[in-house]
Design a protein around this motif. Structure first.
Motif, short mmCIF file in Angstrom:
data_model
loop_
_atom_site.label_atom_id
_atom_site.label_comp_id
_atom_site.label_asym_id
_atom_site.label_seq_id
_atom_site.Cartn_x
_atom_site.Cartn_y
_atom_site.Cartn_z
N UNK A 18 -6.47 0.71 7.58
CA UNK A 18 -5.38 0.17 8.40
C UNK A 18 -4.93 1.14 9.49
N UNK A 19 -5.64 2.24 9.63
CA UNK A 19 -5.33 3.17 10.71
C UNK A 19 -3.99 3.86 10.57
N UNK A 20 -3.64 4.22 9.35
CA UNK A 20 -2.39 4.91 9.09
C UNK A 20 -2.67 6.20 8.34
N UNK A 21 -1.70 7.07 8.30
CA UNK A 21 -1.81 8.31 7.56
C UNK A 21 -1.70 8.01 6.07
N UNK A 22 -2.33 8.83 5.24
CA UNK A 22 -2.24 8.57 3.80
C UNK A 22 -0.81 8.74 3.29
N UNK A 23 0.02 9.50 4.00
CA UNK A 23 1.44 9.59 3.60
C UNK A 23 2.13 8.23 3.75
N UNK A 24 1.72 7.47 4.76
CA UNK A 24 2.28 6.12 4.94
C UNK A 24 1.89 5.23 3.77
N UNK A 25 0.63 5.31 3.37
CA UNK A 25 0.17 4.50 2.23
C UNK A 25 0.95 4.88 0.97
N UNK A 26 1.19 6.16 0.78
CA UNK A 26 1.97 6.60 -0.38
C UNK A 26 3.40 6.08 -0.31
N UNK A 27 3.99 6.01 0.87
CA UNK A 27 5.33 5.42 1.02
C UNK A 27 5.30 3.94 0.66
N UNK A 28 4.26 3.25 1.13
CA UNK A 28 4.13 1.83 0.80
C UNK A 28 4.01 1.65 -0.70
N UNK A 29 3.27 2.52 -1.37
CA UNK A 29 3.15 2.44 -2.83
C UNK A 29 4.52 2.64 -3.48
N UNK A 30 5.26 3.63 -3.00
CA UNK A 30 6.60 3.90 -3.54
C UNK A 30 7.54 2.72 -3.29
N UNK A 31 7.30 1.98 -2.21
CA UNK A 31 8.11 0.81 -1.87
C UNK A 31 7.66 -0.46 -2.59
N UNK A 32 6.61 -0.34 -3.42
CA UNK A 32 6.21 -1.48 -4.23
C UNK A 32 4.89 -2.13 -3.89
N UNK A 33 4.08 -1.51 -3.03
CA UNK A 33 2.76 -2.08 -2.73
C UNK A 33 1.97 -2.23 -4.03
N UNK A 34 1.45 -3.42 -4.26
CA UNK A 34 0.72 -3.71 -5.49
C UNK A 34 -0.54 -2.84 -5.57
N UNK A 35 -0.75 -2.23 -6.73
CA UNK A 35 -1.90 -1.36 -6.93
C UNK A 35 -2.20 -1.25 -8.42
N UNK A 36 -3.32 -0.63 -8.71
CA UNK A 36 -3.70 -0.37 -10.10
C UNK A 36 -4.05 1.10 -10.24
N UNK A 37 -3.77 1.63 -11.40
CA UNK A 37 -4.20 2.98 -11.73
C UNK A 37 -5.27 2.88 -12.80
N UNK A 38 -6.40 3.48 -12.50
CA UNK A 38 -7.52 3.47 -13.44
C UNK A 38 -8.00 4.90 -13.56
N UNK A 39 -7.92 5.44 -14.75
CA UNK A 39 -8.37 6.81 -14.97
C UNK A 39 -7.65 7.81 -14.10
N UNK A 40 -6.38 7.57 -13.84
CA UNK A 40 -5.59 8.49 -13.03
C UNK A 40 -5.76 8.32 -11.53
N UNK A 41 -6.59 7.36 -11.12
CA UNK A 41 -6.81 7.09 -9.69
C UNK A 41 -6.10 5.81 -9.29
N UNK A 42 -5.56 5.79 -8.08
CA UNK A 42 -4.85 4.62 -7.55
C UNK A 42 -5.81 3.79 -6.74
N UNK A 43 -5.82 2.49 -6.98
CA UNK A 43 -6.63 1.54 -6.22
C UNK A 43 -5.74 0.43 -5.69
#
Length: 67
Positions: A18-43
């Motif tokens: 999406x052409x954004x910094x990974x810090x932005x993606x982490x903010x989106x995750x903190x704001x509730x972006x749907x994701x899964x954690x598998x083996x300690x990795x975020x998808x």
């Protein structure tokens, strides 16, 4: 279901997609972006990622995708 619907991205891959910094993606995750954690990795699912990106673009159309 299209192949994109089954695609999952790591934080780094999502940032590139999406052409954004990974810090932005982490903010989106903190704001509730749907994701899964598998083996300690975020998808993040393709559909969830693009829905969040579209929401961001709608709220602030001056932000363009960096390619």
């Amino acid at each position: 279901m299209s192949p994109e619907n089954r695609t999952a991205y790591t934080i780094d891959q999502a940032a590139i997609r999406v052409g954004r910094d990974k810090r932005t993606i982490k903010r989106w995750l903190a704001d509730g972006l749907d994701h899964r954690k598998i083996g300690g990795h975020v998808y993040i699912g393709h559909d969830a990622l693009l829905a969040r990106w579209r929401k961001q673009m709608k709220n602030d159309p001056s932000r363009t995708r960096h390619t």
